[in-house]
Every structure is written in C-alpha cells, then in structure tokens.
Design an enzyme around this catalytic site. Sequence first.
Site, PDB file in Angstrom:
ATOM      1  N   TRP A 192      -7.111  15.845 -43.690  1.00  0.00           N
ATOM      2  CA  TRP A 192      -7.525  14.432 -43.621  1.00  0.00           C
ATOM      3  C   TRP A 192      -8.055  14.178 -42.209  1.00  0.00           C
ATOM      4  CZ3 TRP A 192      -4.001  10.008 -41.934  1.00  0.00           C
ATOM      5  CH2 TRP A 192      -4.639   8.778 -42.106  1.00  0.00           C
ATOM      6  N   ASP A 273       3.266  15.691 -44.803  1.00  0.00           N
ATOM      7  CA  ASP A 273       2.594  14.412 -45.003  1.00  0.00           C
ATOM      8  C   ASP A 273       2.540  14.187 -46.511  1.00  0.00           C
ATOM      9  OD1 ASP A 273       0.972  12.247 -45.265  1.00  0.00           O
ATOM     10  OD2 ASP A 273      -0.672  13.009 -44.030  1.00  0.00           O
ATOM     11  N   LYS A 309      -1.019   4.681 -51.950  1.00  0.00           N
ATOM     12  CA  LYS A 309      -1.735   5.105 -53.150  1.00  0.00           C
ATOM     13  C   LYS A 309      -0.872   5.023 -54.404  1.00  0.00           C
ATOM     14  CE  LYS A 309      -3.018   7.402 -50.028  1.00  0.00           C
ATOM     15  NZ  LYS A 309      -3.187   7.211 -48.574  1.00  0.00           N
TER      16      LYS A 309
HETATM   17  N1  PLA Z   1      -2.168  11.076 -45.040  1.00  0.00           N
HETATM   18  C1  PLA Z   1      -3.176  11.448 -45.836  1.00  0.00           C
HETATM   19  C2  PLA Z   1      -3.271  12.876 -46.228  1.00  0.00           C
HETATM   20  C3  PLA Z   1      -4.097  10.499 -46.302  1.00  0.00           C
HETATM   21  O1  PLA Z   1      -5.074  10.903 -47.101  1.00  0.00           O
HETATM   22  C4  PLA Z   1      -3.976   9.159 -45.906  1.00  0.00           C
HETATM   23  C5  PLA Z   1      -4.957   8.113 -46.370  1.00  0.00           C
HETATM   24  C6  PLA Z   1      -2.895   8.819 -45.080  1.00  0.00           C
HETATM   25  C7  PLA Z   1      -2.011   9.797 -44.669  1.00  0.00           C
HETATM   26  C8  PLA Z   1      -2.642   7.440 -44.586  1.00  0.00           C
HETATM   27  O2  PLA Z   1      -2.593   6.451 -45.483  1.00  0.00           O
HETATM   28  P1  PLA Z   1      -1.783   5.111 -45.178  1.00  0.00           P
HETATM   29  O3  PLA Z   1      -1.776   4.926 -43.705  1.00  0.00           O
HETATM   30  O4  PLA Z   1      -2.514   4.058 -45.905  1.00  0.00           O
HETATM   31  O5  PLA Z   1      -0.437   5.351 -45.712  1.00  0.00           O
HETATM   32  N2  PLA Z   1      -6.251   8.540 -46.647  1.00  0.00           N
HETATM   33  C9  PLA Z   1      -7.258   7.656 -47.241  1.00  0.00           C
HETATM   34  C10 PLA Z   1      -7.484   6.381 -46.459  1.00  0.00           C
HETATM   35  C11 PLA Z   1      -6.831   7.250 -48.632  1.00  0.00           C
HETATM   36  C12 PLA Z   1      -7.798   6.535 -44.992  1.00  0.00           C
HETATM   37  O6  PLA Z   1      -8.605   7.384 -44.589  1.00  0.00           O
HETATM   38  O7  PLA Z   1      -7.181   5.768 -44.235  1.00  0.00           O
HETATM   39  C13 PLA Z   1      -8.547   8.475 -47.378  1.00  0.00           C
HETATM   40  O8  PLA Z   1      -9.525   7.948 -47.921  1.00  0.00           O
HETATM   41  O9  PLA Z   1      -8.560   9.642 -46.962  1.00  0.00           O
END
Ligand code: PLA
Length: 462
Positions: A192, A273, A309
Amino acid sequence: MTILRPATQALLRRTANRGVLTAAASTVRSRARSVVVSTTSTLTPSRRGFADAAAATTVGNTSPWAHFKMAPPDPIIGLNEAYNSDDFPDKVNVGVGAYRCDQGMPFVLPVVMEAEKAIIAEEMDHEYSGIAGCPDFVNLALKFVYGDDCAALQEGRIAGVQTLSGTGGLRVFGETLATFGHKHIYVPDPTWGNHIPIFKNAGLEVRKYRYYDNDSCSLDFSNLIDDMRAMPEGSCILLHACAHNPTGMDPTVDQWKEISNVAMEKNLLPFFDSAYQGFASGDARKDAAAVRMFVEDGHNIAVVQSFSKNFGLYGQRIGALSVVAADPEEAKRVLSQLKVHIRPSYSNPPRHGARIVTKILSDPEKTNDFVHQCMGMAKRIDGMRYELRQALEDLGSGRSWDHVTSQIGMFAYSGLTKDQVVALREKHHIYCTLDGRISMAGVTSNNVEYIARAIHDVTGGK
Ligand code: PLA
C-alpha cells in the site's frame, strides 16, 4: 492598541529610520518580520536555520507561505479530486478502495444503521475517551482478530489501544518502534503506497522485501523467503494479514507457516496490517488465520486493525493497535508507551465509530448479521471479478486475465502499464492508480462492460 516590548520598539525605530518600513511597521505582521530578520544571531542553530530560510524567502514578499511549492496530489486519495472534477457522464472511479453497491453508491451496512439508531436512542454524552480509547471497543476488537479462545488474550498479555483507523495505528506503532531502537522496517514490494511515508515520517528507514512476480502475476514466494533470511536479526517485517493491497495475492496456509518459521529462526518482529478482515474469504473470522497462527507459534507480534472497509466506517476513523507481550506486566508497560505516543499526537480517539463497532461485536446476533453483510460485499466483488474477466475474454483479448479471478480482496492488480492507466483516464474517464491497481469495489453490473472495452482498447487487445 498593541503594546510592544522595549527591545521590539527599538528594532522598529532602527528599521524605520533606515526608511525600510512605513507607519505600517507598527502592525503585528511587520513586527514579526523585523524580529525574524534581526535576531538570528540570538537563536539556537535550528531556529537560526528556520529564521534564515524564512528571511531569505519572505523579505520583500507579503506572505510567509510564498516559498511553499505545490505538492503532488496523493496517488490514491488524489484520484477522487480528479474524478470529481471530470464531467463525463460515464466516468468510473476505481481508485480508492471504498466499497460501492451494484448501483455504484456508497454502502452503509444495515447492521451499522441499526447500531447507530440504538446509540442515538441512548442519548450518550460526548466526553473525552481515554488516551487508549474505549476499553470495551478495544477488548472486542482484540477478540475479533485474535479469536475468543486466544490464550495470550485470556492471559492478559496483549496490550491494545483504539487508533485513528489503520493509518493512525501504523503511525503510532512506527513511532514506538523508532523510539525503542528500530532503525528500519521491511515492507513487501509492492505494498500500500501510504506505508512508505507513514514509516518514514515515523523516523524509520523503509526497506523492501520481494513479494510479487509481475511476469507470472503471482506470489514470489522463494524470493520472499530468501529476503527474509537476509534480514538483520530483530528486524520488524510488515505483513498484510489478508487480501494484500495492491496485489490481491496472499500466501497459502503452508506458506504462512514457512514465513512464521523463518521469522522465528531470524528472531524477526512480525507486524500485521489487517485492513481487510472479511474481504479475503468473505468470512471475517477465517481471515484472521495468519495472525492467529503466528500467536500460536509463539511470536510476540503487533497488529493494526482497520474497521474502514469491513464495517464500511471509512470516515469514522476507527481502528486498533495491539502488541502481544511476554506477560501481563510487560503488556502494561507496552500499553503505557503506546499512550505516550498517542497523547501528544491527537490526545485521544473519536467515540462514534468505537460505539458502533462495540454495539455490533458485543451482540452475537448483530455480529452474525455483520458477518453476513460483510460476506455480501466480498461476494459482489468476487462476482465482478468473473464478469470483468469474461468480458475481456469475450472481446478476444490475447492476454490472460486469469489473475483477475485468482486474486482476492478489494483490488485487481491488473498488470496495466502506467501509460495504459493514463490512457484509461484521459481517453475513457476511468480512474485507477498508476500501478494498474483497479478497485474491484467500484466495478458494477452497469460499468463492467465499459471498463472491459476501455482496457481492451488501451492494451490494443494484447
Ligand atoms: N492498510 C492498508 C493495507 C490499506 O489498504 C489501507 C487503506 C489502510 C491500511 C488504511 O486505512 P484506514 O486508515 O482507513 O483504516 N487503503 C485504501 C485507502 C482503501 C487509502 O489509501 O487511504 C486504498 O485505497 O488503498
């Protein structure tokens, strides 16, 4: 009237005498600038550095922010802004991982609505939470990921805090690691995108371990293990608990076992995570299998949970951070240090999301409803994977799209190049991240054909 200190008055007189300042020199802003320009020699080195930079760039300008450069938009959330300002009627947002129903609308789980109604009816107050958040929520969140029967939990050796969702938990733990002597952290390649700045800003060097083979669109398991063996003893390794973002490729149970064994041999600190519990298999309880295996294997892991999510509580910023300690006394010390990081950061977390999750997970019937509704989201996404793949095959694409259905979770790691992603956006008004990640949560019965035709076009059918 503003009363100036004698030293400041003298400064103003001197500068005014040199004809630099006019009568406006008595305004607060001019006073501030005079002080910045004239007192650098009395400041500590770091203050002087700031003062010099500010003086060099703001003298002669009216704004203290004149030297700020435009930052690039965020690679994921920034897509929403581009999408929102596009007035093409059939535009598609498959950027951010936010679940949409088949009509393309945000979805509030019915069980969440029920919980909210009950909360409103109880007319709760809005007092501060503790630094570690709401204790009932934390206990339930820990049970949710570790399982009711987890021995470490029953023995009271897991320290847990409520966090500002997954992101906040990752940051708090990153800072805690840096404070206690960790210089680096290993993350999968790819991972991510936000993991990298989160840990950098926490003061850690971010190193990568191999995770995915682009040619075969599958897990690069032997290189993952080789890279783990090469990690310095004691390193922290970030693992995606399930539904890896962005690849949608998780290790099998046997592969997790091997990862656990190597982590044990090398005395690594596994840090999970868990942002998609429920989106991998569809059953939130099953998706915690890797976390539970590592605890049973005797690792003192850390876990960050997001309820964005699976509970659809994105904007409520609800999450948890937990650390498995050797004994209850150690867990108390760990907890105290987590609180030391939270307090000067945001003091204490918000209440509403914690109340919703608590209402649901403290009631077996509501928990059951949640599991089914979460499964419904996962199933809809899965259905869209098959439809997208089928549509691409029906168009006669010469490329294999098997990975679209073999991957799991919210995302399809499509294999589209950056140029193809840009073409998707500019020619077809379809917004996905530059690494070719498509949020399957944004694919619906209405837009799946359109997306397939656009992909077929930008790939030239090959
Ligand atoms: N960890 C991972 C692997 C994630 O994909 C995301 C969110 C988070 C943590 C953090 O989410 P939160 O802070 O809302 O709990 N990823 C998203 C959103 C869904 C983003 O980038 O913030 C994404 O589109 O990858």
